[in-house]
Scaffold this motif. Structure first.
Motif, PDB file in Angstrom:
ATOM      1  N   ARG A  48       7.852  49.526  33.553  1.00  0.00           N
ATOM      2  CA  ARG A  48       8.221  48.992  34.877  1.00  0.00           C
ATOM      3  C   ARG A  48       9.663  49.350  35.222  1.00  0.00           C
ATOM      4  N   GLN A  49      10.558  49.233  34.247  1.00  0.00           N
ATOM      5  CA  GLN A  49      11.948  49.608  34.495  1.00  0.00           C
ATOM      6  C   GLN A  49      12.058  51.078  34.881  1.00  0.00           C
ATOM      7  N   ALA A  50      11.282  51.924  34.217  1.00  0.00           N
ATOM      8  CA  ALA A  50      11.299  53.346  34.543  1.00  0.00           C
ATOM      9  C   ALA A  50      10.791  53.580  35.960  1.00  0.00           C
ATOM     10  N   ALA A  51       9.738  52.846  36.348  1.00  0.00           N
ATOM     11  CA  ALA A  51       9.183  52.996  37.690  1.00  0.00           C
ATOM     12  C   ALA A  51      10.186  52.591  38.754  1.00  0.00           C
ATOM     13  N   GLU A  52      11.009  51.616  38.448  1.00  0.00           N
ATOM     14  CA  GLU A  52      11.984  51.116  39.416  1.00  0.00           C
ATOM     15  C   GLU A  52      13.295  51.888  39.374  1.00  0.00           C
ATOM     16  N   SER A  53      13.434  52.795  38.405  1.00  0.00           N
ATOM     17  CA  SER A  53      14.650  53.591  38.288  1.00  0.00           C
ATOM     18  C   SER A  53      14.602  54.798  39.226  1.00  0.00           C
ATOM     19  N   ASP A  54      15.759  55.291  39.598  1.00  0.00           N
ATOM     20  CA  ASP A  54      15.831  56.457  40.477  1.00  0.00           C
ATOM     21  C   ASP A  54      16.086  57.753  39.716  1.00  0.00           C
ATOM     22  N   ASP A  55      16.315  57.658  38.403  1.00  0.00           N
ATOM     23  CA  ASP A  55      16.733  58.867  37.690  1.00  0.00           C
ATOM     24  C   ASP A  55      15.898  59.186  36.456  1.00  0.00           C
ATOM     25  N   ILE A  56      14.721  58.566  36.301  1.00  0.00           N
ATOM     26  CA  ILE A  56      13.834  58.891  35.183  1.00  0.00           C
ATOM     27  C   ILE A  56      12.664  59.697  35.707  1.00  0.00           C
ATOM     28  N   ASP A  57      12.492  60.897  35.155  1.00  0.00           N
ATOM     29  CA  ASP A  57      11.441  61.797  35.611  1.00  0.00           C
ATOM     30  C   ASP A  57      10.147  61.650  34.824  1.00  0.00           C
ATOM     31  N   MET A  58      10.245  61.152  33.590  1.00  0.00           N
ATOM     32  CA  MET A  58       9.060  61.113  32.725  1.00  0.00           C
ATOM     33  C   MET A  58       9.217  60.001  31.698  1.00  0.00           C
ATOM     34  N   VAL A  59       8.113  59.359  31.368  1.00  0.00           N
ATOM     35  CA  VAL A  59       8.073  58.385  30.279  1.00  0.00           C
ATOM     36  C   VAL A  59       7.151  58.939  29.197  1.00  0.00           C
ATOM     37  N   VAL A  60       7.655  59.002  27.973  1.00  0.00           N
ATOM     38  CA  VAL A  60       6.877  59.478  26.834  1.00  0.00           C
ATOM     39  C   VAL A  60       6.490  58.266  25.985  1.00  0.00           C
ATOM     40  N   ALA A  61       5.214  58.080  25.772  1.00  0.00           N
ATOM     41  CA  ALA A  61       4.721  56.977  24.930  1.00  0.00           C
ATOM     42  C   ALA A  61       4.408  57.521  23.551  1.00  0.00           C
ATOM     43  N   LEU A  62       5.156  57.070  22.536  1.00  0.00           N
ATOM     44  CA  LEU A  62       4.891  57.462  21.152  1.00  0.00           C
ATOM     45  C   LEU A  62       4.266  56.265  20.459  1.00  0.00           C
ATOM     46  N   GLY A  63       2.951  56.307  20.342  1.00  0.00           N
ATOM     47  CA  GLY A  63       2.218  55.191  19.757  1.00  0.00           C
ATOM     48  C   GLY A  63       0.733  55.373  19.978  1.00  0.00           C
ATOM     49  N   GLY A  64      -0.010  54.308  19.802  1.00  0.00           N
ATOM     50  CA  GLY A  64      -1.453  54.358  19.975  1.00  0.00           C
ATOM     51  C   GLY A  64      -1.868  54.032  21.396  1.00  0.00           C
ATOM     52  N   ASP A  65      -3.169  53.813  21.571  1.00  0.00           N
ATOM     53  CA  ASP A  65      -3.703  53.553  22.902  1.00  0.00           C
ATOM     54  C   ASP A  65      -3.141  52.278  23.515  1.00  0.00           C
ATOM     55  N   GLY A  66      -2.832  51.291  22.687  1.00  0.00           N
ATOM     56  CA  GLY A  66      -2.254  50.058  23.210  1.00  0.00           C
ATOM     57  C   GLY A  66      -0.888  50.284  23.826  1.00  0.00           C
ATOM     58  N   THR A  67      -0.069  51.119  23.185  1.00  0.00           N
ATOM     59  CA  THR A  67       1.251  51.445  23.729  1.00  0.00           C
ATOM     60  C   THR A  67       1.108  52.191  25.043  1.00  0.00           C
ATOM     61  N   VAL A  68       0.187  53.162  25.081  1.00  0.00           N
ATOM     62  CA  VAL A  68      -0.044  53.917  26.311  1.00  0.00           C
ATOM     63  C   VAL A  68      -0.476  52.982  27.435  1.00  0.00           C
ATOM     64  N   ASN A  69      -1.384  52.067  27.144  1.00  0.00           N
ATOM     65  CA  ASN A  69      -1.875  51.138  28.156  1.00  0.00           C
ATOM     66  C   ASN A  69      -0.735  50.290  28.720  1.00  0.00           C
ATOM     67  N   GLU A  70       0.128  49.808  27.851  1.00  0.00           N
ATOM     68  CA  GLU A  70       1.246  48.999  28.330  1.00  0.00           C
ATOM     69  C   GLU A  70       2.173  49.811  29.226  1.00  0.00           C
ATOM     70  N   VAL A  71       2.512  51.025  28.806  1.00  0.00           N
ATOM     71  CA  VAL A  71       3.389  51.873  29.607  1.00  0.00           C
ATOM     72  C   VAL A  71       2.767  52.127  30.984  1.00  0.00           C
ATOM     73  N   VAL A  72       1.462  52.456  31.007  1.00  0.00           N
ATOM     74  CA  VAL A  72       0.782  52.723  32.270  1.00  0.00           C
ATOM     75  C   VAL A  72       0.822  51.501  33.179  1.00  0.00           C
ATOM     76  N   ASN A  73       0.578  50.318  32.628  1.00  0.00           N
ATOM     77  CA  ASN A  73       0.598  49.110  33.451  1.00  0.00           C
ATOM     78  C   ASN A  73       1.999  48.811  33.967  1.00  0.00           C
ATOM     79  N   GLY A  74       3.028  49.187  33.207  1.00  0.00           N
ATOM     80  CA  GLY A  74       4.382  49.048  33.716  1.00  0.00           C
ATOM     81  C   GLY A  74       4.680  50.040  34.827  1.00  0.00           C
ATOM     82  N   LEU A  75       4.298  51.292  34.618  1.00  0.00           N
ATOM     83  CA  LEU A  75       4.547  52.318  35.629  1.00  0.00           C
ATOM     84  C   LEU A  75       3.845  51.990  36.950  1.00  0.00           C
ATOM     85  N   LEU A  76       2.628  51.445  36.872  1.00  0.00           N
ATOM     86  CA  LEU A  76       1.811  51.213  38.065  1.00  0.00           C
ATOM     87  C   LEU A  76       1.816  49.754  38.506  1.00  0.00           C
TER      88      LEU A  76
END
Length: 322
Positions: A48-76
């Motif tokens: 979510r912080q990345a989604a609200e930032s003006d200077d982050i172009d990409m978020v890399v999730a290093l982890g399993g499917d649970g980590t990816v799911n959390e990152v996606v829910n933050g981004l969206l």
């Protein structure tokens, strides 16, 4: 390029030393900020912080499917926006890594990092559709917050298995495919409604499908992996279409043996089938109602008990670097 690396220190298949090597490799090609998650939901907060930032172009999730799911829910958290939101990249570090493998990424984190760096140099990305599950208006679950899923969800039997696995992991058991198989057996033996299901599937303009024991929702194919063997419940499911669902109305001993064999021998051409199987393809929206609270899972994460969930297929929801 500025990137945020979200690192799950409990990722099953990566050691601290390996995570350091991967971080340095990524940092050599971009301006990288690495953050290690410290609590459940931390990856969502970082997304979510990345989604609200003006200077982050990409978020890399290093982890399993649970980590990816959390990152996606933050981004969206505020909905899809392909032009504004950072892209997503995945370095698989879990025990199964369904989302990464469905995208065609190597299951080994070192090889996947190499593939990611190649994709960045060649400016390769893909826009994928996602699933969204929310509480159904007019029901006791209508206030439940909506949640995105990347590859699958389930109400009933399979979610009960996921819940049992999570309980075992909290007791210190390692997440292995053998652990999942044992919990499938225990869930079957403890399933009170395996002959007469409680779930009704409703979709606009169609007759309802009643008395389902389990409903398995797929946003892509395969549904999951047993070791290196892909298993397909909805072979036609794709990141480029709506969502699919497979409903089963019976899980007797004979039915479980039949569907289990069909799953183990499933292919991109054929999944489980038969008189008590109800496969539906490319749906934009449908609702699952249950006569009693049943377990719900999304992307392998147990989310408690629900009586009614509405699923929506959202096309072109997220940019993924592949």
């Amino acid at each position: 390029m500025r990137a945020l690396l979200v690192v799950n220190p409990a990722a099953t298949t990566t050691s601290a030393r390996r995570r350091d090597v991967l971080t340095h490799a990524l940092a050599s090609e971009m301006k990288l900020e690495a953050v290690t998650t410290e609590y459940r939901g931390h990856a969502r907060d970082l997304g979510r912080q990345a989604a609200e930032s003006d200077d982050i172009d990409m978020v890399v999730a290093l982890g399993g499917d649970g980590t990816v799911n959390e990152v996606v829910n933050g981004l969206l958290h505020a909905g899809p926006d392909l032009d504004r939101l950072p892209g997503l990249a995945v370095v698989p570090g879990g025990s199964t890594n369904v989302f990464a493998r469905a995208l065609g990424l190597p299951n080994d984190p070192v090889e996947a990092t190499g593939a990611l760096l190649d994709a960045l140099r060649e400016k390769r990305e893909r826009v994928v559709g996602l699933g969204l599950a929310s509480g159904t208006p007019g029901t006791e679950d209508e206030g439940v917050p909506a949640r995105w899923f990347t590859f699958n969800a389930g109400l009933g039997f399979d979610a009960g298995v996921v819940g049992r696995v999570e309980q075992q992991r909290e007791l210190g058991k390692k997440s292995t495919h053998a652990l999942y198989v044992r919990q499938v057996i225990r869930q079957f033996l403890g399933e009170a409604n395996r002959r007469h299901g409680l779930i009704t599937l409703e979709r606009p303009g169609e007759d309802p499908i009643e008395d389902l024991v389990v409903a398995i929702v797929s946003n892509t194919s395969p549904w999951t992996y047993l070791g290196n063997r892909p298993m397909y419940t909805s072979p036609k499911a794709s990141f480029d279409t709506g969502i699919d669902v497979l409903g089963l109305s019976r899980l007797s001993t004979a039915a479980v043996a039949r569907y289990g064999t069909q799953l183990l021998t499933s292919s991109p051409e054929r999944g489980p089938h038969g008189r008590h199987a109800f496969p539906l393809h490319d749906l934009d929206r449908f609702t699952l109602h249950s006569k009693a609270p049943l377990p719900l899972q999304m992307d392998g994460d147990h989310l408690g008990l629900r009586r009614s969930v509405t699923f929506t297929g959202v096309r072109r929801a997220l940019r993924v670097i592949v």
